[in-house]
Design a protein around this motif. Structure first.
Motif, short mmCIF file in Angstrom:
data_model
loop_
_atom_site.label_atom_id
_atom_site.label_comp_id
_atom_site.label_asym_id
_atom_site.label_seq_id
_atom_site.Cartn_x
_atom_site.Cartn_y
_atom_site.Cartn_z
N PHE A 118 3.45 8.40 7.77
CA PHE A 118 3.13 8.30 6.59
C PHE A 118 3.16 9.51 5.57
O PHE A 118 3.20 10.68 6.25
N VAL A 165 2.59 -5.24 8.41
CA VAL A 165 3.84 -4.25 8.43
C VAL A 165 4.32 -4.17 6.84
O VAL A 165 4.54 -3.06 6.46
N GLU A 166 4.04 -5.24 6.33
CA GLU A 166 4.76 -5.26 4.76
C GLU A 166 3.71 -4.39 4.02
O GLU A 166 4.21 -3.75 3.10
N LYS A 169 4.25 -0.56 4.47
CA LYS A 169 5.26 -0.42 3.88
C LYS A 169 5.35 -0.06 2.58
O LYS A 169 5.88 0.76 1.81
N GLU A 170 4.55 -0.99 1.68
CA GLU A 170 4.36 -0.97 0.37
C GLU A 170 3.54 0.32 0.23
O GLU A 170 3.69 1.03 -1.05
N GLY A 172 3.40 2.91 1.92
CA GLY A 172 4.21 4.31 2.03
C GLY A 172 3.93 4.68 3.65
O GLY A 172 4.23 5.80 3.98
N LYS A 174 4.70 4.03 7.89
CA LYS A 174 5.65 3.42 8.73
C LYS A 174 4.94 2.92 9.94
O LYS A 174 4.31 3.52 10.62
#
Length: 178
Positions: A118, A165-166, A169-170, A172, A174
């Motif tokens: 991250f 996971v989404e 990701k938003e 920041g 992984k």
């Protein structure tokens, strides 16, 4: 000193020990008999017990087609001296391992979510997001995020894992599904 309600009593030697031996009960305990089957079930049992082996095989096939059963279940029987992996003299579990590998590759339903990395600037947001989908407190979530790469959650269903996971990701971070 307080005395317990359980203490030993000394008996005189004139009383024989056989007075205190519990005698065996004359009544025997028998298990409760199973309930009587209905009249219809009894009639079916009587009729089936009169069939020959060939007729029973035909009956089995007819029931499989009627009930749409593709394969009969496999039942393994262990015999003395049989290795745990399979049949005596054969390779232990060679065929079973291949079948299990094919089933595993077919479709995985439960995943482990692993935080790979991250951005340092969004560390607080990552910690908040980790707390939102786990039962961790602030300190535990912070420790978990700081020791990345680390497993965030185990045994998550595919739909829920994709959502997490989404979200990560938003923010920041992984996250990888294993």
């Amino acid at each position: 000193m307080r005395r317990s309600s359980f203490y030993l009593i000394r008996l005189p030697r004139s009383i024989p020990n056989s007075c205190f031996v519990r005698r065996k009960s004359t009544s025997t305990w028998l298990p409760k008999p199973p309930p009587e089957p209905s009249q219809r079930v009894s009639a079916i049992v009587d009729e089936l017990s009169g069939l020959t082996l060939l007729e029973l095989a035909d009956l089995t096939e007819a029931l499989r087609t009627r009930l749409r059963v593709d394969q009969m279940p496999v039942v393994a029987v262990m015999t003395p001296g049989m290795p745990l992996g399979g049949l005596p003299g054969g390779k232990a579990g060679a065929g079973g391992a291949v079948a299990a590998a094919k089933e595993e590759k077919a479709e995985k339903t439960a995943f482990d979510l692993k935080l790979e990395s991250f951005d340092a600037a969004v560390k607080i947001k990552v910690i908040k997001e980790v707390r939102s989908f786990t039962d961790l407190g602030l300190k535990e979530a912070k420790d978990l995020v700081e020791k990345a790469p680390a497993v965030l959650k185990k045994g998550v269903l595919k739909e829920e894992a994709l959502k997490i996971v989404e979200k990560m990701k938003e923010v920041g971070a992984k996250v990888v599904m294993d």
